[in-house]
Design a protein around this motif. Sequence first.
Motif, short mmCIF file in Angstrom:
data_model
loop_
_atom_site.label_atom_id
_atom_site.label_comp_id
_atom_site.label_asym_id
_atom_site.label_seq_id
_atom_site.Cartn_x
_atom_site.Cartn_y
_atom_site.Cartn_z
N GLN A 179 -32.64 -59.70 -16.59
CA GLN A 179 -32.26 -58.72 -15.58
C GLN A 179 -33.37 -58.52 -14.56
OE1 GLN A 179 -28.81 -58.60 -15.88
NE2 GLN A 179 -29.14 -56.52 -15.19
N ALA A 180 -34.61 -58.53 -15.04
CA ALA A 180 -35.75 -58.35 -14.13
C ALA A 180 -35.86 -59.53 -13.16
CB ALA A 180 -37.04 -58.19 -14.93
N LYS A 181 -35.63 -60.74 -13.66
CA LYS A 181 -35.64 -61.91 -12.78
C LYS A 181 -34.50 -61.81 -11.76
CE LYS A 181 -35.52 -65.26 -15.84
NZ LYS A 181 -35.50 -66.68 -16.28
N TYR A 182 -33.34 -61.41 -12.25
CA TYR A 182 -32.18 -61.27 -11.36
C TYR A 182 -32.46 -60.24 -10.26
CZ TYR A 182 -27.57 -59.64 -9.85
OH TYR A 182 -26.50 -59.23 -9.10
N GLN A 183 -33.02 -59.11 -10.65
CA GLN A 183 -33.29 -58.05 -9.68
C GLN A 183 -34.37 -58.47 -8.69
OE1 GLN A 183 -34.06 -54.47 -11.90
NE2 GLN A 183 -32.01 -54.44 -12.80
N LEU A 184 -35.36 -59.24 -9.14
CA LEU A 184 -36.39 -59.71 -8.22
C LEU A 184 -35.79 -60.68 -7.20
CD1 LEU A 184 -39.39 -59.86 -7.39
CD2 LEU A 184 -39.61 -61.81 -8.94
N ASN A 185 -34.97 -61.61 -7.67
CA ASN A 185 -34.40 -62.59 -6.75
C ASN A 185 -33.43 -61.94 -5.75
OD1 ASN A 185 -35.78 -64.79 -7.77
ND2 ASN A 185 -34.23 -65.25 -9.31
N THR A 186 -32.60 -61.02 -6.23
CA THR A 186 -31.69 -60.35 -5.31
C THR A 186 -32.46 -59.43 -4.36
OG1 THR A 186 -31.28 -58.62 -6.98
CG2 THR A 186 -29.72 -60.46 -6.87
N ALA A 187 -33.53 -58.83 -4.86
CA ALA A 187 -34.36 -57.99 -3.99
C ALA A 187 -35.00 -58.82 -2.89
CB ALA A 187 -35.43 -57.27 -4.81
N TYR A 188 -35.43 -60.03 -3.24
CA TYR A 188 -36.03 -60.91 -2.23
C TYR A 188 -35.00 -61.34 -1.20
CZ TYR A 188 -38.66 -64.69 -0.09
OH TYR A 188 -39.30 -65.50 0.82
N SER A 189 -33.78 -61.63 -1.65
CA SER A 189 -32.72 -61.99 -0.70
C SER A 189 -32.41 -60.82 0.23
CB SER A 189 -31.46 -62.41 -1.47
OG SER A 189 -31.66 -63.62 -2.18
N SER A 190 -32.34 -59.62 -0.33
CA SER A 190 -32.07 -58.44 0.49
C SER A 190 -33.20 -58.19 1.48
CB SER A 190 -31.88 -57.21 -0.40
OG SER A 190 -30.75 -57.36 -1.24
N TYR A 191 -34.43 -58.39 1.03
CA TYR A 191 -35.58 -58.23 1.92
C TYR A 191 -35.55 -59.27 3.04
CZ TYR A 191 -40.41 -58.74 3.52
OH TYR A 191 -41.53 -58.87 4.30
N SER A 192 -35.24 -60.52 2.70
CA SER A 192 -35.16 -61.57 3.72
C SER A 192 -34.06 -61.26 4.72
CB SER A 192 -34.91 -62.93 3.06
OG SER A 192 -35.97 -63.28 2.19
N HIS A 193 -32.95 -60.71 4.23
CA HIS A 193 -31.87 -60.31 5.13
C HIS A 193 -32.31 -59.17 6.03
CE1 HIS A 193 -28.32 -57.78 6.11
NE2 HIS A 193 -27.79 -58.94 6.42
N ALA A 194 -33.01 -58.21 5.46
CA ALA A 194 -33.50 -57.08 6.26
C ALA A 194 -34.45 -57.54 7.36
CB ALA A 194 -34.20 -56.05 5.36
N MET A 195 -35.21 -58.59 7.08
CA MET A 195 -36.15 -59.13 8.06
C MET A 195 -35.48 -60.13 9.01
SD MET A 195 -38.93 -57.56 7.47
CE MET A 195 -40.02 -58.50 8.52
N GLY A 196 -34.21 -60.46 8.75
CA GLY A 196 -33.52 -61.44 9.59
C GLY A 196 -34.03 -62.85 9.38
N GLU A 197 -34.48 -63.16 8.15
CA GLU A 197 -35.15 -64.44 7.89
C GLU A 197 -34.38 -65.35 6.93
OE1 GLU A 197 -38.98 -63.25 6.49
OE2 GLU A 197 -39.78 -62.90 8.51
N LEU A 198 -33.15 -65.01 6.58
CA LEU A 198 -32.38 -65.91 5.73
C LEU A 198 -32.08 -67.20 6.49
CD1 LEU A 198 -29.84 -63.48 4.03
CD2 LEU A 198 -31.74 -64.67 2.94
N THR A 199 -32.21 -68.33 5.80
CA THR A 199 -32.02 -69.61 6.45
C THR A 199 -31.50 -70.62 5.44
OG1 THR A 199 -33.15 -71.39 7.66
CG2 THR A 199 -34.43 -70.22 6.00
N VAL A 200 -31.00 -71.75 5.93
CA VAL A 200 -30.56 -72.82 5.04
C VAL A 200 -31.66 -73.87 4.87
CG1 VAL A 200 -28.13 -72.51 5.59
CG2 VAL A 200 -29.51 -74.08 6.96
N ASN A 201 -32.78 -73.67 5.54
CA ASN A 201 -33.90 -74.60 5.46
C ASN A 201 -34.99 -74.03 4.57
OD1 ASN A 201 -32.68 -76.35 7.41
ND2 ASN A 201 -33.39 -74.96 9.02
N GLN A 202 -35.66 -74.92 3.85
CA GLN A 202 -36.71 -74.47 2.93
C GLN A 202 -38.00 -74.20 3.69
OE1 GLN A 202 -37.29 -77.09 -0.37
NE2 GLN A 202 -38.13 -75.50 -1.67
#
Length: 434
Positions: free
Chosen positions: A411-434
């Motif tokens: 659960q902690a890993k899941y929450q960290l990964n989803t938190a990072y995705s939400s943070y990247s979305h908040a920053m407008g930085e989600l991308t399909v490129n690595q």
Amino acid sequence: MKIITSILVPLLMFQFVYAQEDTMLLHYRSIAIDYQQQIKIAQKSLESAKSMLKAAGSDYLPKFDVGGRYSYYGVPLQLAPSAGAPAGTAGDELHNFYSADLTLNQAVYTGGYLKNTKQAAMSQVEAMKNYVNLSRQEIMLKADMYYWDAVAKKEMNNLLIKYRDAIGEFMSVINDRVQEDISGMNELYQVKVRYNDAGYQVLKSEKEYMMSVMEFNRIMGFPMDSVPVIADSLSVVLWQKQNNGLTEKALQKRPEIGLLENKISISEYKEKITASKYNPQFGFGAGGKWGAPSPGLNIDPAFNYYFNANLAIPIYYWGKKKEEIFAVKQITEITKLDLEHTKDMISLEVQTSYYNLERSQVQLDFALSALDNASKNVMVMLDRYNEGLSPVLDVLDAQMFWQKTYYNYIQAKYQLNTAYSSYSHAMGELTVNQ
């Protein structure tokens, strides 16, 4: 006794994988973008805006029209007799009126209508580009959430299967010990109860995993009954702390800001377009006409041409101009207020998502430490059981606590990964490129 240790110890081994970002996740983001109707709608809106921009540019060019008309009069138009006709001779009777026309019109000055219409169309194109980007960000965030949920449930299901199988092997060992009168039936039933509970948890987790896969398939456009290739366990995303200038950086990248700024520009241009109707208008035209009656009121068809110039100067419309412009200005002010509200909400989203990311990292570190302690506790209980110092129930309890601790770790890993995705979305930085 050592066989019990050999059965349970492999279960205590767990993976801890760090990664910048799961490559499968990037792949599925791209698939979701290609499939989702929301993206296609945004792209169609962009194509529509581009077409309207081209249409606005064509208004600067001359306009050609071809037309025609025909009329028949039951009571004819009596024409005067032709010159030199004998006295008393009646002129021709004209029953048929017809013509074919070709006209050209060119606007010279439209009070700013053409210029501002084109500028508004350009702003609309930029707005639709931001709308496409906004839709992409939203879809990528949804793809992340469904992906992480499916992987987390898969990892939990795999854990429970291994736990059930380990308890099953443990139960076989205890059963052999009962047959040899080394252990009592109470120990066997205690293990059976735990085995049955583990089996129930496996059935429950399998159902939850398959339902999460169906949700994942829906957003990806896969058949509902397909099983996509996803990671077996959650990786731990690596991220760097950034405490300064997060909100300012997000406001520069978030497509919502650009979209609202474009809407403000469009509204301001519409103010000028509205005012242009009350400014002087000037243009000229030319045309050619073939038909009857011809010049000189002859019944035989003939060709004629003309030139014209048009000037219109609005004088007084009883305050209509003022009220219409005021109404459009209010839309501009509303959009500006919406922009300020959006900036406040983005600032809140950035701060809360970053705080959530920090705390999720703390939770993961704690869960990992707790898992290590739980693993050591199981080993201690196994040693005590092998030495005859603890009953089998203590071993089972230690194993159950380890399982719960591992669940917290997942659960902690899941929450960290989803938190990072939400943070990247908040920053407008989600991308399909690595």
